[in-house]
Design an enzyme around this catalytic site. Structure first.
Site, PDB file in Angstrom:
ATOM      1  N   ASP A 234       0.968  -1.276   0.011  1.00 20.84           N
ATOM      2  CA  ASP A 234       0.097   0.103   0.101  1.00 20.84           C
ATOM      3  C   ASP A 234       0.803   1.303  -0.007  1.00 20.84           C
ATOM      4  O   ASP A 234       0.197   2.504   0.200  1.00 20.84           O
ATOM      5  CB  ASP A 234      -1.061  -0.001   1.155  1.00 20.84           C
ATOM      6  CG  ASP A 234      -2.193  -0.782   1.017  1.00 20.84           C
ATOM      7  OD1 ASP A 234      -2.514  -1.167  -0.354  1.00 20.84           O
ATOM      8  OD2 ASP A 234      -2.666  -1.779   1.810  1.00 20.84           O
TER       9      ASP A 234
ATOM     10  N   ASP B 245      -6.706  -5.013  -4.477  1.00 18.00           N
ATOM     11  CA  ASP B 245      -6.334  -3.664  -4.092  1.00 18.00           C
ATOM     12  C   ASP B 245      -5.233  -3.170  -4.824  1.00 18.00           C
ATOM     13  O   ASP B 245      -5.020  -1.970  -5.213  1.00 18.00           O
ATOM     14  CB  ASP B 245      -6.246  -3.403  -2.799  1.00 18.00           C
ATOM     15  CG  ASP B 245      -7.189  -4.420  -1.864  1.00 18.00           C
ATOM     16  OD1 ASP B 245      -7.444  -5.689  -2.244  1.00 18.00           O
ATOM     17  OD2 ASP B 245      -7.628  -4.136  -0.865  1.00 18.00           O
TER      18      ASP B 245
HETATM   19  N1  GLY Z   1      -6.829  -2.016   0.922  1.00 14.55           N
HETATM   20  C1  GLY Z   1      -7.814  -2.542   2.082  1.00 14.55           C
HETATM   21  C2  GLY Z   1      -9.231  -2.252   1.810  1.00 14.55           C
HETATM   22  O1  GLY Z   1      -9.533  -2.004   0.770  1.00 14.55           O
HETATM   23  O2  GLY Z   1      -9.941  -2.378   2.910  1.00 14.55           O
END
Ligand code: GLY
Length: 371
Positions: free
Chosen positions: A92, A150
């Protein structure tokens, strides 16, 4: 040319006023979920650390409010320690530095931000598994083979790094990962899996996991939104038709499964009566993806994506917005972070707020995105 609907200016004015108000308490903190009306602050290492500064930059772009700029810059500086501690960050990195250093570099041309964003891109590139052609999601020995949907939203940091350095390696990694998503995460109906586990030694696909969705076969709505926006961004950077086709396929799946008020349930494929809990953040993110798709196609098709994105944002503004309440810091109510673990269910979420603000700024006519 995009004609701005009447309600958009009103929504933007409400947004600016509320962001200014809540910035007086949140300052340079890192809000994630609003509980009992107050945003809970996280450590800078939490994956959502970019969204509040991202909101501050979106509003600053219009107002030039120096307090918002200074708060965003302070958030960015607080991330610095993470750039030399790869155990504290995961994939992330993309969300985190795109909306801090990336945004500041795009808006102000600041060289120190460019350097930070490039360091972050190096950390992200280092997570690539060459055998499986995927970017590793999380840390921990047992998760060396895990990749998640994600991550499509982390790829713009790599595309950007190639464009500013002239070195195509970052882009090559992003493309390899996006191709793996097409091959391994995508289903024929346009829905997507959340987690795929690969053998990190051989790259072989071992397992599908439900993750934040109901089950391995279900359709977690925020994951679906990540795929719409992420694939349309990969198309934006590469011109690869497969990514555009994939974004469209997922957009149609998403739109076909929306309830009447245009805001998705947390998972589109749960047993009858299991849950009608919404995830407004999935709606806001998908709307931004739909608005990008509208720019990538022509004619009636473009109009359809534009109207679909507008309708979601309009419903979020009218039916989910917390505009009148001084007692609620969140902008958009009814987000769901992690339903299976019952974490932050039916609350405002900072990424829902971020994508709402981004979506309204696009409807206001701003073309440049931070992604
Ligand atoms: N990237 C984690 C979520 O979407 O909760």
């Amino acid at each position: 040319m995009m004609i701005q609907p009447d309600w958009v200016q009103e929504a933007w004015d409400q947004t600016k006023a509320k962001v200014k108000r809540i910035s007086r308490r949140i300052g340079d903190g890192f809000p994630h979920a609003s509980v009992n009306g107050e945003y809970q602050l996280e450590q800078p290492s939490w994956w959502t650390a970019g969204f509040w500064p991202g909101i501050l930059w979106l509003v600053y772009r219009d107002t030039k409010d120096n307090d918002l700029k200074e708060a965003a810059e302070s958030c960015e500086r607080q991330l610095d320690a993470l750039l030399t501690d790869s155990e504290m960050v995961d994939h992330d990195i993309g969300f985190m530095w795109t909306l801090t250093s990336g945004a500041r570099y795009k808006l102000l041309g600041s060289e120190d931000s460019k350097k930070r964003a490039l360091l972050a891109a190096n950390l992200l590139a280092a997570r690539f598994n060459i055998q499986g052609n995927y970017i590793r999601a999380w840390n921990g020995e047992h998760m060396a083979g895990w990749a998640i949907i994600d991550c499509l939203m982390n790829l713009p940091l790599l595309y950007w790094a190639s464009s500013v350095t002239g070195d195509p390696r970052y882009k090559h990694i992003a493309v390899k990962h996006a191709d793996t998503v097409l091959q391994q995460f995508y289903r024929p109906d346009g829905s997507v899996a959340h987690i795929i586990v690969f053998d990190p030694e051989t790259g072989e696909k071992l397992e599908v996991k439900g993750g934040q969705g109901y089950s391995p076969e279900s359709a977690w709505s925020r994951g679906t939104a990540w795929a719409i926006y992420g694939m349309s961004l990969s198309y934006h950077y590469t011109g690869n038709q497969h990514y555009l086709d994939a974004a469209k396929r997922t957009a149609h799946f998403f739109l076909a499964n929306l309830p009447e008020d245009q805001v998705p349930t947390w998972d589109f494929r749960t047993p009858q009566g299991k849950s009608s809990v919404r995830d407004s953040s999935a709606g806001a993110c998908a709307a931004c993806g739909l608005l990008l798709l509208a720019d990538q196609v022509d004619g009636l098709e473009a109009e359809m994506y534009l109207k679909s994105g507008e309708k979601i944002l309009h419903s979020l503004y009218m039916n989910y917005g917390a505009w009148d309440s001084e007692a609620e810091e969140g902008l958009i109510l009814h987000g769901t972070s992690h339903f299976p673990e019952q974490k932050n269910v039916d609350v405002p979420l900072i990424y829902g707020d971020y994508y709402f603000v981004e979506g309204i700024s696009i409807l206001k006519g701003v073309k440049e995105r931070f992604w």
